[in-house]
Design a protein around this motif. Structure first.
Motif, short mmCIF file in Angstrom:
data_model
loop_
_atom_site.label_atom_id
_atom_site.label_comp_id
_atom_site.label_asym_id
_atom_site.label_seq_id
_atom_site.Cartn_x
_atom_site.Cartn_y
_atom_site.Cartn_z
N VAL A 75 0.76 -1.23 -0.16
CA VAL A 75 0.02 -0.01 0.04
C VAL A 75 0.90 1.13 -0.12
O VAL A 75 1.69 1.52 0.79
CB VAL A 75 -0.95 0.10 1.39
N SER A 76 0.81 2.18 -0.89
CA SER A 76 1.53 3.21 -1.24
C SER A 76 1.41 4.19 0.07
O SER A 76 0.27 4.51 0.50
CB SER A 76 1.06 4.04 -2.47
N GLY A 77 2.47 4.67 0.60
CA GLY A 77 2.53 5.50 1.83
C GLY A 77 2.27 4.88 3.10
O GLY A 77 2.26 5.69 4.05
N LYS A 78 2.27 3.54 3.26
CA LYS A 78 1.82 2.69 4.47
C LYS A 78 3.37 1.94 4.69
O LYS A 78 2.96 0.83 5.28
CB LYS A 78 0.75 2.15 4.32
N GLN A 79 4.45 2.39 4.22
CA GLN A 79 5.53 1.56 4.40
C GLN A 79 5.73 1.49 5.97
O GLN A 79 6.18 0.28 6.43
CB GLN A 79 6.79 2.11 3.93
N LYS A 80 5.44 2.48 6.78
CA LYS A 80 5.85 2.54 8.21
C LYS A 80 4.97 1.35 8.89
O LYS A 80 5.49 0.63 9.68
CB LYS A 80 5.66 3.90 8.95
N GLU A 81 3.80 1.38 8.51
CA GLU A 81 2.73 0.75 9.20
C GLU A 81 2.97 -0.88 8.70
O GLU A 81 2.65 -1.72 9.53
CB GLU A 81 1.30 0.78 8.64
N PHE A 82 3.35 -0.94 7.71
CA PHE A 82 3.85 -2.42 7.04
C PHE A 82 5.12 -2.81 7.79
O PHE A 82 4.96 -4.02 8.32
CB PHE A 82 4.32 -2.55 5.48
N GLY A 83 5.93 -2.05 8.13
CA GLY A 83 7.26 -2.26 8.97
C GLY A 83 6.88 -2.78 10.42
O GLY A 83 7.31 -3.65 10.87
N GLU A 84 5.98 -1.87 10.70
CA GLU A 84 5.64 -2.16 12.22
C GLU A 84 4.82 -3.52 12.33
O GLU A 84 5.03 -4.39 13.15
CB GLU A 84 4.57 -0.75 12.86
N ALA A 85 3.78 -3.61 11.39
CA ALA A 85 3.00 -5.12 11.51
C ALA A 85 4.08 -6.19 11.15
O ALA A 85 3.87 -7.05 11.57
CB ALA A 85 2.12 -5.00 10.13
N LEU A 86 5.11 -5.98 10.22
CA LEU A 86 5.62 -6.98 10.08
C LEU A 86 7.07 -7.49 11.34
O LEU A 86 7.23 -8.54 11.44
CB LEU A 86 6.97 -6.63 8.99
N LEU A 87 7.19 -6.38 11.78
CA LEU A 87 8.00 -6.61 13.33
C LEU A 87 7.07 -7.42 14.25
O LEU A 87 7.56 -8.50 14.58
CB LEU A 87 8.20 -5.25 13.93
N LYS A 88 5.91 -7.02 14.38
CA LYS A 88 4.83 -7.80 15.46
C LYS A 88 4.80 -9.38 14.70
O LYS A 88 4.76 -10.17 15.48
CB LYS A 88 3.52 -7.10 15.53
N TYR A 89 4.60 -9.38 13.62
CA TYR A 89 4.44 -10.81 13.04
C TYR A 89 5.62 -11.59 13.08
O TYR A 89 5.52 -12.82 13.70
CB TYR A 89 4.14 -10.47 11.43
N SER A 90 6.73 -10.95 13.12
CA SER A 90 8.00 -11.64 13.15
C SER A 90 8.14 -12.36 14.61
O SER A 90 8.56 -13.26 15.11
CB SER A 90 9.11 -10.58 12.89
N LYS A 91 7.80 -11.25 15.74
CA LYS A 91 7.98 -11.68 17.01
C LYS A 91 6.71 -12.79 17.37
O LYS A 91 7.11 -13.83 18.23
CB LYS A 91 7.46 -10.55 18.02
#
Length: 162
Positions: A75-91
């Motif tokens: 999603v364009s402009g939502k890289q920060k949200e994706f990064g945060e979600a990916l970090l939670k996913y990884s944990k």
């Protein structure tokens, strides 16, 4: 009490009292042993139920954070949200290795590798989606059988269609 010849005779009442007391002690000991055995069994059942609940929470957290990563992926402009979600996913993915049973770890790892590790750039969208559905469904069935439903007739193929 003495008999006619001067011998001591034990009163019948005392004998009955001794037998009754011994019987009560034996019954108490047997009851205590059976209670201890039952207590241990119940503690094991309770412990397994607590572990099942912990696995269910871990599975739900993993599925939720995966959904969140997909919400923001690309999603364009939502890289920060994706990064945060990916970090939670990884944990949450890493946490599964501490609690999940083998029958869940295997399909979940295959799903994770398919989505986040392997490259499928030469696949058509239809082929990729069909494989995603199969791996996602296999993971869901394993989680359902372990922590949510235990006894299910639904097969991974059927779930993949839904």
């Amino acid at each position: 009490m003495r008999s006619r010849r001067g011998e001591k005779v034990v009163d019948a009442g005392i004998i009955v009292a001794i037998i009754s007391a011994a019987s009560a002690v034996i019954v108490a000991v047997i009851t205590a042993l059976l209670g201890l055995r039952s207590y241990r069994r119940q503690k094991a059942v309770d412990r397994e139920e607590d572990l099942r609940k912990e696995r269910a929470k871990a599975y739900a957290a993993y599925l939720s954070t995966y959904t969140e990563t997909e919400r923001w992926r690309g999603v364009s402009g939502k890289q920060k949200e994706f990064g945060e979600a990916l970090l939670k996913y990884s944990k949450n993915y890493s946490a599964l290795f501490n609690v999940a049973v083998d029958s869940v770890i295997r399909p979940t790892s295959k799903f994770h590798e398919f989505v986040f590790v392997e490259s499928h750039g030469d696949w058509t969208w239809e082929k990729w989606l069909a494989e995603w559905k199969l791996r996602h469904a296999a993971m869901l069935v394993a989680m359902r059988e372990d922590a949510f439903v235990q006894d299910t007739d639904i097969a991974a193929d059927e779930l993949a269609e839904r």
